[in-house]
Motif scaffolding. Sequence first.
Motif, PDB file in Angstrom:
ATOM      1  N   SER A  89       0.795  -1.229   0.000  1.00  0.00           N
ATOM      2  CA  SER A  89       0.000   0.000   0.000  1.00  0.00           C
ATOM      3  C   SER A  89       0.832   1.285   0.000  1.00  0.00           C
ATOM      4  CB  SER A  89      -0.927   0.013   1.217  1.00  0.00           C
ATOM      5  OG  SER A  89      -0.165   0.009   2.400  1.00  0.00           O
ATOM      6  N   ILE A  90       2.145   1.184   0.031  1.00  0.00           N
ATOM      7  CA  ILE A  90       2.943   2.415   0.094  1.00  0.00           C
ATOM      8  C   ILE A  90       3.120   3.002  -1.307  1.00  0.00           C
ATOM      9  CG2 ILE A  90       4.151   1.737   2.191  1.00  0.00           C
ATOM     10  CD1 ILE A  90       6.597   1.135   0.491  1.00  0.00           C
ATOM     11  N   PRO A  91       3.248   4.332  -1.407  1.00  0.00           N
ATOM     12  CA  PRO A  91       3.412   4.978  -2.716  1.00  0.00           C
ATOM     13  C   PRO A  91       4.801   4.727  -3.314  1.00  0.00           C
ATOM     14  CG  PRO A  91       3.403   6.612  -0.957  1.00  0.00           C
ATOM     15  CD  PRO A  91       3.095   5.295  -0.327  1.00  0.00           C
ATOM     16  N   PHE A  92       4.897   5.007  -4.596  1.00  0.00           N
ATOM     17  CA  PHE A  92       6.123   4.777  -5.356  1.00  0.00           C
ATOM     18  C   PHE A  92       7.317   5.517  -4.755  1.00  0.00           C
ATOM     19  CE2 PHE A  92       8.977   5.822  -8.899  1.00  0.00           C
ATOM     20  CZ  PHE A  92       9.263   4.540  -9.348  1.00  0.00           C
ATOM     21  N   THR A  93       7.100   6.742  -4.300  1.00  0.00           N
ATOM     22  CA  THR A  93       8.193   7.526  -3.730  1.00  0.00           C
ATOM     23  C   THR A  93       8.776   6.868  -2.491  1.00  0.00           C
ATOM     24  OG1 THR A  93       6.570   8.864  -2.538  1.00  0.00           O
ATOM     25  CG2 THR A  93       7.367   9.725  -4.634  1.00  0.00           C
ATOM     26  N   GLU A  94       7.917   6.271  -1.690  1.00  0.00           N
ATOM     27  CA  GLU A  94       8.391   5.586  -0.478  1.00  0.00           C
ATOM     28  C   GLU A  94       9.179   4.328  -0.832  1.00  0.00           C
ATOM     29  OE1 GLU A  94       8.197   6.711   2.678  1.00  0.00           O
ATOM     30  OE2 GLU A  94       7.335   8.516   1.817  1.00  0.00           O
ATOM     31  N   ILE A  95       8.786   3.651  -1.898  1.00  0.00           N
ATOM     32  CA  ILE A  95       9.525   2.472  -2.343  1.00  0.00           C
ATOM     33  C   ILE A  95      10.949   2.874  -2.710  1.00  0.00           C
ATOM     34  CG2 ILE A  95       9.690   0.724  -4.164  1.00  0.00           C
ATOM     35  CD1 ILE A  95       6.617   0.698  -4.195  1.00  0.00           C
ATOM     36  N   GLY A  96      11.078   4.009  -3.401  1.00  0.00           N
ATOM     37  CA  GLY A  96      12.405   4.509  -3.750  1.00  0.00           C
ATOM     38  C   GLY A  96      13.246   4.822  -2.528  1.00  0.00           C
ATOM     39  N   LYS A  97      12.627   5.375  -1.511  1.00  0.00           N
ATOM     40  CA  LYS A  97      13.358   5.688  -0.275  1.00  0.00           C
ATOM     41  C   LYS A  97      13.828   4.413   0.421  1.00  0.00           C
ATOM     42  CE  LYS A  97      10.935  10.015   0.552  1.00  0.00           C
ATOM     43  NZ  LYS A  97       9.971  10.704   1.418  1.00  0.00           N
ATOM     44  N   ILE A  98      12.971   3.404   0.429  1.00  0.00           N
ATOM     45  CA  ILE A  98      13.341   2.128   1.057  1.00  0.00           C
ATOM     46  C   ILE A  98      14.501   1.488   0.296  1.00  0.00           C
ATOM     47  CG2 ILE A  98      12.539  -0.227   1.507  1.00  0.00           C
ATOM     48  CD1 ILE A  98       9.753   1.007   2.068  1.00  0.00           C
ATOM     49  N   LEU A  99      14.406   1.470  -1.032  1.00  0.00           N
ATOM     50  CA  LEU A  99      15.479   0.890  -1.845  1.00  0.00           C
ATOM     51  C   LEU A  99      16.790   1.643  -1.647  1.00  0.00           C
ATOM     52  CD1 LEU A  99      13.540   0.141  -5.143  1.00  0.00           C
ATOM     53  CD2 LEU A  99      14.502  -1.542  -3.563  1.00  0.00           C
ATOM     54  N   GLY A 100      16.719   2.959  -1.574  1.00  0.00           N
ATOM     55  CA  GLY A 100      17.913   3.769  -1.353  1.00  0.00           C
ATOM     56  C   GLY A 100      18.561   3.461  -0.010  1.00  0.00           C
TER      57      GLY A 100
END
Length: 135
Positions: A89-100
């Motif tokens: 349920s998290i937005p795309f921007t948060e996925i990028g932060k997690i990956l980073g």
Amino acid sequence: MEMTIASRGHIPDRDSTGGGKPATIAKGRSSVGRRGSASRNNRKAISSAKRAIRKLRKQERAWRPKRAIGPYMFFCKDQHANVTADNPSIPFTEIGKILGAQWQQMNEKDKKPYIKRSEVDKKRYEKELKRCKLK
């Protein structure tokens, strides 16, 4: 000597007669400015020429090979599905932060396969670029 705004070349707040009326500026079209004194047809010709140039540049870029991908992008491609499965349920921007954050926490040993893939892709890019330049 007293220096006023008008003596420095600026438009005064009030007219020079000393009356209480504010200074006015004519609202006519000026031949100087962004559009200049070019006619409407001339402007259309210029804009169509610019479009043609943009189209040619785009065609020039079409034959170029895709750029090499960096190690972080290979990591993101591999891990994106895992992160979205864990957090649907998290937005795309948060996925990028997690990956980073995951990438920063990795040591060189863990990053090695992605760096290797990046080097292979860079060689591929350089090879294709040389081939395209020879044409």
